[in-house]
Write a protein that holds these residues in place. Structure first.
Motif, short mmCIF file in Angstrom:
data_model
loop_
_atom_site.label_atom_id
_atom_site.label_comp_id
_atom_site.label_asym_id
_atom_site.label_seq_id
_atom_site.Cartn_x
_atom_site.Cartn_y
_atom_site.Cartn_z
N LEU A 170 0.84 -1.20 0.00
CA LEU A 170 0.00 0.00 0.00
C LEU A 170 0.88 1.25 0.00
N ALA A 171 1.93 1.20 0.78
CA ALA A 171 2.83 2.37 0.83
C ALA A 171 3.48 2.60 -0.53
N ASP A 172 3.89 1.51 -1.21
CA ASP A 172 4.51 1.64 -2.53
C ASP A 172 3.54 2.22 -3.55
N TRP A 173 2.29 1.66 -3.55
CA TRP A 173 1.31 2.18 -4.50
C TRP A 173 0.98 3.65 -4.21
N SER A 174 0.90 3.98 -2.93
CA SER A 174 0.58 5.37 -2.56
C SER A 174 1.69 6.31 -3.03
N GLY A 175 2.95 5.89 -2.86
CA GLY A 175 4.06 6.72 -3.31
C GLY A 175 4.07 6.90 -4.81
N GLN A 176 3.82 5.82 -5.52
CA GLN A 176 3.78 5.91 -6.99
C GLN A 176 2.66 6.84 -7.44
N LEU A 177 1.50 6.71 -6.79
CA LEU A 177 0.35 7.53 -7.19
C LEU A 177 0.63 9.01 -6.96
N ALA A 178 1.23 9.32 -5.82
CA ALA A 178 1.55 10.72 -5.54
C ALA A 178 2.52 11.28 -6.56
N ALA A 179 3.53 10.50 -6.92
CA ALA A 179 4.51 10.95 -7.90
C ALA A 179 3.87 11.17 -9.27
N LEU A 180 2.98 10.27 -9.64
CA LEU A 180 2.32 10.40 -10.95
C LEU A 180 1.42 11.63 -10.98
N HIS A 181 0.70 11.86 -9.88
CA HIS A 181 -0.14 13.06 -9.83
C HIS A 181 0.71 14.32 -9.95
N GLY A 182 1.88 14.29 -9.30
CA GLY A 182 2.76 15.45 -9.39
C GLY A 182 3.24 15.68 -10.82
N GLN A 183 3.61 14.63 -11.50
CA GLN A 183 4.08 14.76 -12.88
C GLN A 183 2.95 15.23 -13.80
N ARG A 184 1.73 14.69 -13.53
CA ARG A 184 0.59 15.09 -14.37
C ARG A 184 0.31 16.58 -14.23
N ALA A 185 0.50 17.09 -12.99
CA ALA A 185 0.25 18.52 -12.76
C ALA A 185 1.18 19.38 -13.60
N LYS A 186 2.40 18.88 -13.84
CA LYS A 186 3.37 19.65 -14.61
C LYS A 186 2.98 19.73 -16.10
N LEU A 187 2.09 18.85 -16.53
CA LEU A 187 1.70 18.85 -17.94
C LEU A 187 0.37 19.58 -18.15
#
Length: 962
Positions: A945-962
């Protein structure tokens, strides 16, 4: 350069290699080491290889090859069965096709048997040739045919011994009777088929004129042999009638009304007819109530002289019509209604089988069965000497043994082991090992009668004169004139098959037993067979081997499932859905396949439907797959389940597997041209250490699964290691070293490539013997190995890797693999050409990530076509990039000049949805956990769960940059 052909073509080497193996004697027992014996269930001499044979033979061969490589003294005892009924049918059909007017009956017994032996000599070894094509590594020099002289001697000895012990007797009993073959057959040869029929209700008038009873039957013609009608003893409707009689319609007989709890009060009227000579259940009722047994049928199922004259000579079904018409005329046919019923049909003639009362030979089974239960742990839960795999099959074995009936062993055939019994004119029976011995007993009887006659004549004087001696003189004359006649019957095939474990070892000839290793190879190690013959063969071998030689026949019994088509239907020529294993190996055209499948259909009218289905399933026929691909498919399907569905798509996949192995070997050979090594590798690179660590684990897994007879898990482990870890990843991970400037690392990698490949070929050899031998012959010399054949090389063992610990390297390379896979997925999703270089930016991560990036920079650059790698400080804004996450490490591929930004936004949205779904699943799983779940499992899920949560947060951050 390499001498290995550029493409995988099994036809070019499979038959050649087998001939070399057999000529070199590789399949014969070594005579040294611990014995390991496997008995081949002898296939019918009439037969050809079918998928059931291919399935079981593959698993047996895998076990034999595995143990041979482990240094065991392996014996795979080969042989064929004479198959009495099937062989008579084949030879009779051949005679008809020859058109010379010869038939079984016109030739007579001796002439027909001579024809059978001619046929056996011409084509009887077909199945053995086909087994060779599959790669069966049995000792053909010891192959036994159940009608061979030595095997026949064992049959005679067994029969006579059991007769002397009172276990074999002759009596009149109800048996399964085939009216076309005119012989008794076993339960195994009867197929119960659901068919549409009728249930007729018939009125039986009470003899005292006070009413009647109505019975229902599906076989009204048998009522002519009724000897009672029956009700349940607690059925209040009929209690007052028990003991009275009814008039049996169409006959002059009266029969009693009896009570028996066999009756189902809820079925029909609760009244049933009892025909002891024509129904197995009624036969048991007849014995309990001492009812007469009236046989109505001739051997061809016509009505005999025991029926009223009107019906005599009619075929059973013609008699049915006449009986029904007569009942209707008398007003006794109450009702006719459609009814589904189970019809017993002979598996060879498709004729309806009759329960038939006849004189047969039987074996008393109760005492033998008690020992059979003890030997497999079937009494009081005590462990036995024989183990079933899977263990649940012991319940099937136990149930049958606890409900066993005496065994009918005689057959009214000519081909087979003739019963060693002779009869004189008074029908006295002489069971003996030879006709000479029987004649001696007969002569002794005559001599005794002559002495008695002489004594009587000496007393013929005065008041002591006895009765006339004429009757005794006539007896003696009749006996001497008629002599002895031999029993016409033969023993059923299963009688000789039960002796297989020790008759193949020379029993009862002590010299032959010593020569063939009776004391060394019995008991055998494992029997591989189908669950459908637990009763007919497995149990009987246990009982017979114990009875005659005081041993168990085998230690393990591995019960396989039944091979079925892809839809789960039983494969059958009569259904038109067979797959011939040799067609899968060597290929077959569509037209030939259609012709094969539309021949011998039970319903010829089904031919168009079968042809359409075949053309749809195999529009191009069946292309050649080779024996190895078929064998690996079989191993992969060999679960511990009851039924196994065979799908040609799996065979195609494993043909690709063999091709993959071939191409990987070509890569290794081309990259080790002019290079030789010896001894174990001393790995220099992390990739080498990783593959050696993975090799250690797969060797341990293989040992475990071979011991458990889990061929499916065995093949899965080997497939995963060979395809994914060696052929894909290690070949790929080796390229940076092979193409780099470090000569030491390059040579070390070459050594490891050869070492792992050679070990892998040995691991795979029991399942895929041909391709591994062909490749091993090319690889072995580069390691200084000159062993002649891979089949006699030591099988890899966990002890070979003692002291090796590459856990850290394995963890590091698993990280590298994840990096490569992740970034390749990004490239694929961005549709970036494999030839185009990209940049990689890294952010976050931990100390391990930074150390690994430094260590694997050259490998990452080589494998991913990176032109540069750079770290971004935490919090630093990166240019628009494609993002991915490996653990805590964020991977960024700058998009400028690389992709369409709108498409990348869509890709990120899709990835966010996927990761969010995985995060939700993990949360849901944790929410369902109770306090009974082990803490380690909970901790593992929390980490996920911690791994998936970290990946999701990172992806959301990258999406915000686009």
């Amino acid at each position: 350069m390499t001498d290995l052909a550029s493409s995988y073509d099994p036809k070019s080497f499979e038959s050649r290699l087998y001939a070399q193996w057999e000529a070199a004697g590789y399949f014969k027992p070594s005579g040294t080491g611990q014995p390991y014996t496997v008995l081949l269930p002898p296939p019918n001499v009439t037969g050809t290889l079918h998928m059931g044979h291919a399935f079981q033979h593959t698993l047996m061969d895998a076990l034999v090859r595995y143990h041979r490589m482990r240094g065991y003294d392996t014996l795979w005892q080969m042989g064929t069965d004479h198959a009495g009924i099937a062989t008579e049918m084949v030879v009779s059909r051949n005679l008809a096709q020859e058109g010379k007017g010869e038939t079984r009956d016109s030739l007579g017994r001796d002439g027909f048997i001579a024809k059978v032996w001619e046929w056996k000599a011409q084509s009887g070894d077909t199945i053995e040739r086909q087994m060779r094509r599959m790669g069966a590594s049995g000792d053909w020099s010891r192959s036994t045919f159940t009608m061979d002289e030595a095997a026949s001697k064992a049959v005679i000895e067994a029969f006579v011994r059991w007769h002397e012990q009172g276990l074999i007797y002759r009596g009149q009993r109800l048996v399964n009777w085939d009216p076309v073959l005119k012989t008794a057959i076993s339960d195994l040869e009867v197929e119960n088929v659901e068919e549409d029929g009728f249930l007729w209700s018939i009125e039986y008038p009470l003899a005292d004129g006070n009413g009647s009873l109505v019975v229902a039957t599906t076989r009204p013609e048998t009522m002519l042999g009724d000897t009672a009608v029956m009700v349940h003893p607690e059925d209040e409707r009929y209690a007052h009638l028990i003991g009275k009689t009814v008039k049996l319609p169409l006959t002059e007989r009266e029969i009693p009304v009896i009570a028996d709890d066999y009756v189902d009060r809820e079925f029909g009227t609760g009244v049933v007819k009892v025909t002891p000579a024509h129904d197995f259940n009624d036969y048991q009722v007849g014995l309990r109530h001492d009812l007469p047994l009236i046989n109505l049928l001739t051997p061809t199922a016509a009505i005999n002289e025991n029926a009223p004259e009107k019906y005599r000579g009619l075929d059973r079904y013609e008699a049915r019509k006449v009986v029904l018409a007569d009942l209707e005329d008398l007003g006794l046919l109450v009702e006719t209604k459609p009814h589904k019923l189970q019809v017993p049909r002979g598996d060879r003639t498709n004729q309806v089988i009759e329960p038939y009362l006849t004189d047969q030979w039987f074996v008393k089974m109760d005492g033998l069965a008690k020992r059979g239960l003890e030997l497999v742990g079937g009494i009081d839960g005590k462990p036995g000497e024989v183990k079933f795999v899977p263990p649940n099959w012991i319940n099937t074995y136990r149930h049958w043994m606890e409900n066993i009936q005496d065994w009918c062993i005689s057959r009214q055939l000519w081909w087979g082991h003739r019963i060693p019994a002779w009869f004189d004119a008074e029908d006295e029976c002489y069971v003996a090992r030879t006709e000479g011995a029987a004649r001696e007993a007969f002569d002794a009887k005559v001599a005794a009668l002559l002495r008695e006659l002489l004594e009587l004549k000496l007393l013929e004087s005065g008041d002591l004169s006895p009765a006339s001696t004429e009757e005794l003189e006539q007896r003696i004359e009749t006996l001497k004139t008629n002599g002895l006649r031999r029993d016409e019957d033969v023993l059923e095939t299963w009688f000789s098959s039960q002796l297989w474990p020790f008759s193949t070892m020379g029993w009862p000839d002590t010299k032959a037993m010593a020569e063939r290793g009776f004391d060394r190879y019995l008991p055998s190690s494992v029997l591989v067979t189908g669950f459908d013959i637990i009763f007919f063969w497995v149990a009987r071998m246990v009982m017979a081997t114990d009875s005659f030689v005081g041993q168990v026949p085998f230690r393990d019994v591995y019960m396989t499932g039944l091979i079925r088509d892809k839809d789960g239907q039983k494969m059958s020529k009569s259904k038109g859905n067979v797959l011939d294993p040799l067609d899968i190996i060597d290929g077959i055209s569509l037209e030939d396949l259609v012709a094969k499948r539309t021949t011998n259909l039970m319903k010829p009218s089904d031919a168009p439907k079968i042809e359409r289905a075949t053309r749809k399933e195999f529009p191009d026929g069946i292309v050649p797959h080779g024996a190895d691909a078929l064998r690996f498919t079989i191993a992969a399907l060999a679960t511990h389940g009851r039924d196994i569905k065979f799908d040609m798509g799996r065979a195609e996949g494993y043909k690709n597997f063999c091709n993959k192995l071939w191409n990987a070997t070509r890569f290794v050979l081309m990259n080790t041209d002019g290079f030789t090594a010896s001894g174990a590798p001393q790995p220099k690179t992390d990739a080498e250490k990783w593959i050696l660590s993975r090799l250690t684990k797969v060797v341990a897994e293989v040992e475990t699964q071979f011991a458990a007879y889990r061929f499916d898990l065995l093949s899965q482990a080997l497939y995963e290691f060979a395809w994914n870890e060696f052929c894909d990843w290690f070949v790929e991970l080796a390229k940076p070293a092979l193409n780099g400037d470090d000569a030491t690392a390059a040579d070390s990698t070459r050594h490891t490539l050869l070492h792992v490949l050679e070990t892998l070929l040995r691991l795979l050899h029991p399942l895929t013997p041909f391709v591994t031998e062909e490749l091993w012959q090319q690889v072995a010399p580069k390691l200084g190995i000159d062993g002649g054949t891979v089949s006699l090389r030591p099988y890899p063992a966990t002890s070979d890797f003692a002291g090796q610990d590459y856990a850290q390297a394995e963890a590091d390379v698993e990280w590298l693999k994840t990096m490569v896979s992740t970034l390749r997925r990004v490239r694929s999703e961005l549709n970036v050409s494999p030839a185009k270089t990209i940049a990689l930016r890294l952010q976050d991560g931990n100390d391990n990530d930074r150390a690994r990036i430094t260590r694997f920079t050259s490998s990452l650059s080589f494998l991913l076509k990176l032109d540069n790698i750079a770290w971004l400080e935490a919090g630093t804004d990166a240019p628009a990039s494609a993002a991915a996450v490996v653990g805590e490490l964020k991977l960024l591929v700058p998009l400028e000049g690389l992709v369409d930004l709108d498409a990348e936004r869509a890709r990120l949205d899709k990835e966010i949805a996927r990761v969010a779904g995985e995060k939700d699943k993990s949360e849901a799983k944790l929410a369902k956990f109770t306090d009974k779940v082990p803490p380690a499992v909970i901790d593992q899920e929390r980490q996920r769960l911690a791994d998936w949560s970290g990946q999701l947060a990172a992806l959301h951050g990258q999406r915000a940059k686009l």
